[in-house]
Design a protein around this motif. Sequence first.
Motif, PDB file in Angstrom:
ATOM      1  N   SER A 224     -25.463  -8.879   5.332  1.00  0.00           N
ATOM      2  CA  SER A 224     -24.353  -8.458   6.203  1.00  0.00           C
ATOM      3  C   SER A 224     -23.032  -9.138   5.314  1.00  0.00           C
ATOM      4  O   SER A 224     -23.209  -9.510   4.498  1.00  0.00           O
ATOM      5  N   GLY A 225     -21.995  -8.404   6.183  1.00  0.00           N
ATOM      6  CA  GLY A 225     -20.624  -8.722   5.336  1.00  0.00           C
ATOM      7  C   GLY A 225     -20.222  -7.498   4.268  1.00  0.00           C
ATOM      8  O   GLY A 225     -20.830  -6.627   4.765  1.00  0.00           O
ATOM      9  N   GLN A 226     -19.333  -7.748   3.493  1.00  0.00           N
ATOM     10  CA  GLN A 226     -19.160  -6.614   2.788  1.00  0.00           C
ATOM     11  C   GLN A 226     -18.579  -7.011   1.275  1.00  0.00           C
ATOM     12  O   GLN A 226     -17.964  -8.379   1.471  1.00  0.00           O
ATOM     13  N   GLN A 227     -18.574  -6.338   0.568  1.00  0.00           N
ATOM     14  CA  GLN A 227     -17.808  -6.533  -0.929  1.00  0.00           C
ATOM     15  C   GLN A 227     -16.691  -5.541  -0.843  1.00  0.00           C
ATOM     16  O   GLN A 227     -16.840  -4.323  -0.897  1.00  0.00           O
ATOM     17  N   ARG A 228     -15.482  -6.099  -0.866  1.00  0.00           N
ATOM     18  CA  ARG A 228     -14.300  -5.182  -0.742  1.00  0.00           C
ATOM     19  C   ARG A 228     -13.916  -4.541  -1.971  1.00  0.00           C
ATOM     20  O   ARG A 228     -13.197  -3.396  -2.041  1.00  0.00           O
ATOM     21  N   GLN A 229     -14.246  -5.073  -3.238  1.00  0.00           N
ATOM     22  CA  GLN A 229     -13.691  -4.490  -4.599  1.00  0.00           C
ATOM     23  C   GLN A 229     -14.881  -4.879  -5.401  1.00  0.00           C
ATOM     24  O   GLN A 229     -15.488  -5.999  -5.390  1.00  0.00           O
ATOM     25  N   PRO A 230     -14.986  -4.257  -6.603  1.00  0.00           N
ATOM     26  CA  PRO A 230     -16.072  -4.580  -7.518  1.00  0.00           C
ATOM     27  C   PRO A 230     -15.663  -5.810  -8.110  1.00  0.00           C
ATOM     28  O   PRO A 230     -14.502  -6.419  -8.321  1.00  0.00           O
ATOM     29  N   TYR A 231     -16.713  -6.598  -8.609  1.00  0.00           N
ATOM     30  CA  TYR A 231     -16.634  -7.967  -9.345  1.00  0.00           C
ATOM     31  C   TYR A 231     -16.494  -7.715 -10.782  1.00  0.00           C
ATOM     32  O   TYR A 231     -17.376  -7.093 -11.393  1.00  0.00           O
ATOM     33  N   LEU A 232     -15.708  -8.306 -11.601  1.00  0.00           N
ATOM     34  CA  LEU A 232     -15.757  -8.112 -12.875  1.00  0.00           C
ATOM     35  C   LEU A 232     -16.744  -9.153 -13.498  1.00  0.00           C
ATOM     36  O   LEU A 232     -16.287 -10.360 -13.370  1.00  0.00           O
TER      37      LEU A 232
END
Length: 340
Positions: A224-232
């Motif tokens: 559940s939820g979301q990852q808005r942008q990639p993680y470095l």
Amino acid sequence: MLNNETLLDDLPARWADLSLLVRPSGSPILVMQLPISDKEWLYLATVMPDAQFLDAASPLSTERLMSLVISLMVILLLGVWIVRVLLRPLRQLVRALESFGKGEQKHLPERGSQEVITAAKAFNAMQGRIQRYLDDREKLFASISHDLKTPITRLRLRAEMLEDDKQREAMARDLEDLDIMVKGALQSVKDTDIHENRVEVDLWRMMLYMADGADIAGKKIELSGQQRQPYLGKPLALKRCIGNLLDNALYYGKEAYVTVTDSDVALIISIRDQGPGIPDSQLVRVFQPYTRLTTDHSNHPGMGLGLSISRNIARAHGGEVSLRNHPQGGLVVTVTLPRG
């Protein structure tokens, strides 16, 4: 110097103005006539101050206020510029420390004041010493792995030749424990010291793949939820970090509920299982290597390194792994990965 035949009333009015080098202002003029000799007189003239000048003029006039404001702005701009110049080496040192804490070695420029140069030299020397220590440690464990394989194998063969069954089983157990300890130490070093470049990682998709694999094995991972942008970050290290935590959740609780919270400050992944949880007194101890709270090692073949490796990987990214018991049962593992 005029002779005494000239009367005061005969003097032109402009003489006083020109002699005082001021423009006519309507103020009264005081004229004194002093005898110098029998035929010569000295005339002294001055403009009397206006009796109402204090009432007519303000000490904070528009011109004075504008001058003060302009002067203050210039001083503030110069002050800000000087402070930024003085703090620039300190900001570079902070960025270099943050990068080194995340496993990236950067050479700090050795320029500026004498104090800044000294600090930069000390930091660069410290980086070199720590990196040499890490390289030596990696070589040492690689040598240990290579050197211990042969004698452990020989001891196993000799143990099989023992006639006493109890002695043979006891020696086999000791050798098995020794082999597990060596492999665990090597795995701990290998999994927490991964030489990877930082790239943009889609952790959401990575966990979706893990959920598909758990579904095939008859277990459940709910996202559940979301990852808005990639993680470095380092993809293989992050996969090991999250994979270890999900494996623990599925082993103790059969189901894992994952919540992803993404912001400009940090990416937070919370994993809750349906297991029995961990006693509050053991929440810190379980992060130590080779720590296993269960006494049944046959059903859980791990070596008690999963949490330790996951926390080390998270800390290598500048983050942290924390544990807490959920009020409704089960354990909640929170992985915090800062951005920037």
